[in-house]
Write a protein that holds these residues in place. Structure first.
Motif, short mmCIF file in Angstrom:
data_model
loop_
_atom_site.label_atom_id
_atom_site.label_comp_id
_atom_site.label_asym_id
_atom_site.label_seq_id
_atom_site.Cartn_x
_atom_site.Cartn_y
_atom_site.Cartn_z
N ARG A 102 -21.36 22.69 -18.11
CA ARG A 102 -22.83 22.64 -18.10
C ARG A 102 -23.35 21.27 -17.66
NH1 ARG A 102 -21.34 25.45 -22.56
NH2 ARG A 102 -21.38 23.62 -23.92
N SER A 103 -22.58 20.24 -17.92
CA SER A 103 -23.03 18.87 -17.61
C SER A 103 -22.21 18.23 -16.49
CB SER A 103 -22.95 18.00 -18.87
OG SER A 103 -23.74 18.53 -19.92
N ILE A 104 -21.60 19.05 -15.63
CA ILE A 104 -20.70 18.52 -14.61
C ILE A 104 -21.42 17.60 -13.63
CG2 ILE A 104 -20.98 20.56 -13.14
CD1 ILE A 104 -17.86 18.28 -13.51
N MET A 105 -22.67 17.92 -13.26
CA MET A 105 -23.38 17.07 -12.31
C MET A 105 -23.67 15.71 -12.93
SD MET A 105 -27.03 17.70 -10.36
CE MET A 105 -26.55 19.34 -9.83
N GLU A 106 -24.14 15.72 -14.16
CA GLU A 106 -24.40 14.46 -14.86
C GLU A 106 -23.14 13.64 -14.99
OE1 GLU A 106 -25.12 12.87 -19.42
OE2 GLU A 106 -25.48 14.98 -18.97
N ALA A 107 -22.05 14.27 -15.42
CA ALA A 107 -20.80 13.55 -15.64
C ALA A 107 -20.26 12.98 -14.33
CB ALA A 107 -19.77 14.48 -16.27
N PHE A 139 -19.58 12.20 -5.21
CA PHE A 139 -20.76 12.83 -5.80
C PHE A 139 -21.75 13.27 -4.73
CE2 PHE A 139 -25.09 12.63 -7.38
CZ PHE A 139 -25.02 13.52 -8.45
N THR A 140 -22.05 12.39 -3.79
CA THR A 140 -23.05 12.73 -2.76
C THR A 140 -22.55 13.84 -1.84
OG1 THR A 140 -22.25 10.87 -1.41
CG2 THR A 140 -24.18 10.49 -2.80
N GLU A 141 -21.24 13.94 -1.68
CA GLU A 141 -20.69 15.05 -0.88
C GLU A 141 -20.83 16.37 -1.61
OE1 GLU A 141 -16.70 13.83 -0.16
OE2 GLU A 141 -17.22 12.53 1.53
#
Length: 270
Positions: A102-107, A139-141
């Motif tokens: 659920r928090s993969i983007m944040e992590a 991350f940006t990719e």
């Protein structure tokens, strides 16, 4: 008792009560209570207390759905304490263990951001800076349109500038060494040129080009007679490039004086 004394006493009693409550929590065998109180402490920005309670319930929730939440909260607690090295480890653990969490983007963002926050000044070792860039790139990719994307791009640019700044210190060091134990002006020129190739958009481009011009000029001044004309032509080419690219440079007067000196050398060789 004076009003001020009453207030102080009340605060002391409140602190004592809070302390006693926390000590009871630590001794409690109720993981659900510890978990709920840990979240309360976290929301109150009492990160050390929250972290301790989350640590206490980690084993209990291992293998359950709540294990994911405990791990991300622990990472956030370390971030709140400005323990960036531990924060990066816990965020990275979340990414490894919950790639679709659920928090993969944040992590994923915070792994890079933790390294960014832990990166030292440019004169020191830049391992954290390189790691920040590596994780920002990933991350940006993976999340080019995320809410963190712009911050990631901005901080990655700052990290590239920091690496360029370290190269600038090296180039300046070589330049300042001059002809000590060899032609350090050539080394300064090479470092500056390589830095421009590696970091073509860095904010120190003018300073790198200034070092290149100075280095070429000094090599002309210190050259053997048979090489002076050739090096003067190289210095003149660099001079014209510099004043064209940076017409309002703070080094303009010094550059123009170099240009005049270079011209005299070339005229004397005709």
């Amino acid at each position: 008792m004076a009003k001020k004394g009453i207030i102080i006493l009340a605060l002391a009693l409140f602190a004592l009560t809070s302390c006693n409550e926390y000590q009871k929590l630590l001794k409690s065998t109720d993981p659900e209570l510890k978990y709920e109180k840990a979240i309360e402490y976290f929301n109150q920005k009492k990160y050390v207390k929250a972290q301790t309670l989350f640590d206490d319930v980690t084993a209990y929730y291992k293998g359950t759905e709540r294990s994911e939440d405990v791990l991300i909260y622990l990472a956030r607690c370390y971030m709140g304490q400005k323990d960036y090295a531990s924060a990066s480890e816990y965020y990275a653990a979340y990414v490894r263990n919950y790639p679709k969490g659920r928090s993969i983007m944040e992590a994923s963002f915070m792994v890079a951001h933790s390294y960014y926050m832990d990166a030292p000044e440019a004169k020191l070792d830049q391992e954290q800076t390189r790691l920040a860039i590596e994780y920002y790139t990933k991350f940006t990719e993976n999340y080019p349109e995320s809410q963190y994307a712009q911050q990631a791009y901005d901080e990655m640019t700052e990290m590239y500038d920091r690496l360029a700044e370290k190269e600038l210190y090296s180039a300046q060091l070589y330049y300042n060494l001059g002809t000590y134990l060899g032609n350090n002006y050539l080394s300064a020129e090479i470092v500056a040129k390589n830095a421009i190739k590696k970091y073509p958009s860095n904010k120190y481009l003018e300073e790198f080009n200034w070092i290149i011009l100075q280095s070429k000029y000094q090599q002309m001044i210190n050259s053997y007679d048979q090489l002076k004309a050739e090096r003067a032509r190289e210095a003149q080419d660099e001079y014209y490039s510099f004043i064209t690219e940076y017409p309002d440079s703070k080094h303009k007067n010094a550059a123009e004086n170099m240009g005049k000196a270079i011209k005299k050398v070339l005229q004397s060789e005709e």
